[in-house]
Design a protein around this motif. Structure first.
Motif, short mmCIF file in Angstrom:
data_model
loop_
_atom_site.label_atom_id
_atom_site.label_comp_id
_atom_site.label_asym_id
_atom_site.label_seq_id
_atom_site.Cartn_x
_atom_site.Cartn_y
_atom_site.Cartn_z
N LEU A 112 29.44 1.54 -74.05
CA LEU A 112 30.34 0.63 -74.76
C LEU A 112 29.88 -0.82 -74.61
N LEU A 156 27.18 -1.19 -77.11
CA LEU A 156 27.72 -1.25 -78.48
C LEU A 156 28.60 -2.47 -78.70
N GLY A 164 33.15 0.66 -79.86
CA GLY A 164 32.68 1.81 -80.61
C GLY A 164 33.66 2.97 -80.60
N THR A 165 33.38 3.92 -81.45
CA THR A 165 34.19 5.14 -81.53
C THR A 165 33.59 6.20 -80.62
N GLU A 225 30.21 7.23 -81.94
CA GLU A 225 29.15 6.26 -81.68
C GLU A 225 28.71 6.30 -80.21
N ARG A 264 38.99 3.27 -81.67
CA ARG A 264 37.84 2.51 -81.18
C ARG A 264 38.11 2.04 -79.74
N ARG A 298 36.86 -0.63 -76.54
CA ARG A 298 36.15 -1.86 -76.21
C ARG A 298 36.20 -2.06 -74.69
#
Length: 251
Positions: free
Chosen positions: A28, A31, A34-35, A38, A72, A74
Motif C-alpha cells: 500500500l 501504491l 489501492g484496492t 491492486e 480502497r 490507504r
C-alpha cells in the motif's frame, strides 16, 4: 547496508505483524492507496486474503478504509506507523514484564535452597561484580592480579562506595593497580601474603560486607567463569573461611 523487502518483512514480523500484514502494508505504501486486486497484483497475498489482512491492519491503526466500490485502502504515514508500532510494542512489553514481576517472588512450594550461582563470560562477570560491590554498606575486599579485570564500572563502583563511607580494601601486588587507586580517598591497597604465588588461572575475588562474594577463574571458551552468592548462608560461611585462612588477612 540496504534492506530488501524480505528483510523488511522479517523485521515487521519481529514487531508483531504477520507476513501477510507486512506485505500488504508495504504494498500500500508502494501504491499510495489501492484496492484488494491492486494489492494482490504486486504481492503474493491472495486477493481473498487481502480483505481480512486489511481489516487487521485497520484494527492496528496502520491503514484507513475508503468505503467505495470497490473498497480502497490507504496506509497511514510511515512516521505514524512507526509511532503506533512502537507504542504497541511497549504496551506488550509492559504487560509481559508486569506479569513476571508479580510471579518472580512467589513461593514455589519447595524447600529453600542456598543461592549459589555460576556466571560465564568476561562481560557478565564484570556486571555481576559491579552489582555485588554496589550492595556493600560497611566494607569491600576486592582482589585481582590483573589490572584489566578492574574495568571502569568496577573502579567507579569501588570509588563510589568508598565515598559513601564503605571501607574498601584492594588486595594486589601489581604496581599498576596500586597506582590506579593511590589517589582515591577511602581505598586501601594491600599486598597478598608473601608466600602466596600468583595462580595463572585466578581471576578476581569480591567480598561485600559479610554475605556477598564472587570468585572467578580464567580460561575456557567464555574467558572467565565465576561463582557468586549474596545474602546467603553459603556466602557468609565462605567469607569466614577465606578470612580465617592466611590467604587474605582482613580485619
Amino acid at each position: 547496508m540496504s534492506t530488501g523487502e524480505p528483510e523488511a518483512v522479517d523485521a515487521f514480523e519481529q514487531l508483531g505483524l504477520t507476513s501477510y500484514e507486512a506485505k500488504v502494508f508495504i504494498a500500500l505504501h508502494q501504491l499510495g492507496a489501492g484496492t484488494a486486486r491492486e494489492v494482490a497484483d504486486i504481492t503474493d497475498v491472495p486477493r481473498s486474503q487481502v480483505y481480512s489482512v486489511a481489516e487487521s491492519l485497520e484494527d492496528r491503526g496502520l491503514l484507513e478504509v475508503q468505503q467505495a466500490n470497490p473498497i480502497r485502502y490507504r496506509p497511514v504515514s510511515v512516521e505514524e506507523a512507526r509511532d503506533t508500532l512502537r507504542d504497541q510494542f511497549e504496551r506488550e512489553q509492559d504487560r509481559a514484564f508486569e506479569y513476571v514481576e508479580t510471579v518472580k517472588n512467589e513461593p514455589a512450594g519447595e524447600e529453600t535452597q542456598e543461592d549459589i550461582w555460576t556466571v560465564r563470560g568476561r562481560d557478565r562477570v564484570d556486571d555481576r561484580t559491579v552489582d555485588i560491590l554496589s550492595q556493600a554498606e560497611e566494607r569491600i575486599v576486592f582482589g585481582t592480579r590483573l589490572s584489566e579485570l578492574i574495568t571502569e564500572p568496577i573502579e567507579r563502583a569501588l570509588a563510589e562506595r568508598a565515598a559513601a563511607g564503605v571501607a574498601v580494601i584492594i588486595v594486589s601486588r601489581r604496581e599498576e593497580i596500586k597506582r590506579q587507586f593511590a589517589g582515591v580517598e577511602g581505598v586501601t591497597v594491600e599486598d597478598p601474603p608473601a608466600h602466596r604465588t600468583d595462580d595463572q588461572r585466578s581471576g578476581r575475588i569480591a567480598i561485600a560486607d559479610d554475605d556477598g562474594i564472587l570468585l572467578s577463574v580464567l580460561g575456557g571458551e567464555g574467558g572467565e567463569t565465576a561463582i557468586w552468592s549474596s545474602g546467603s548462608l553459603f556466602a557468609t560461611v565462605l567469607i569466614q573461611l577465606i578470612e580465617a585462612s592466611d590467604e587474605m588477612q582482613v580485619q
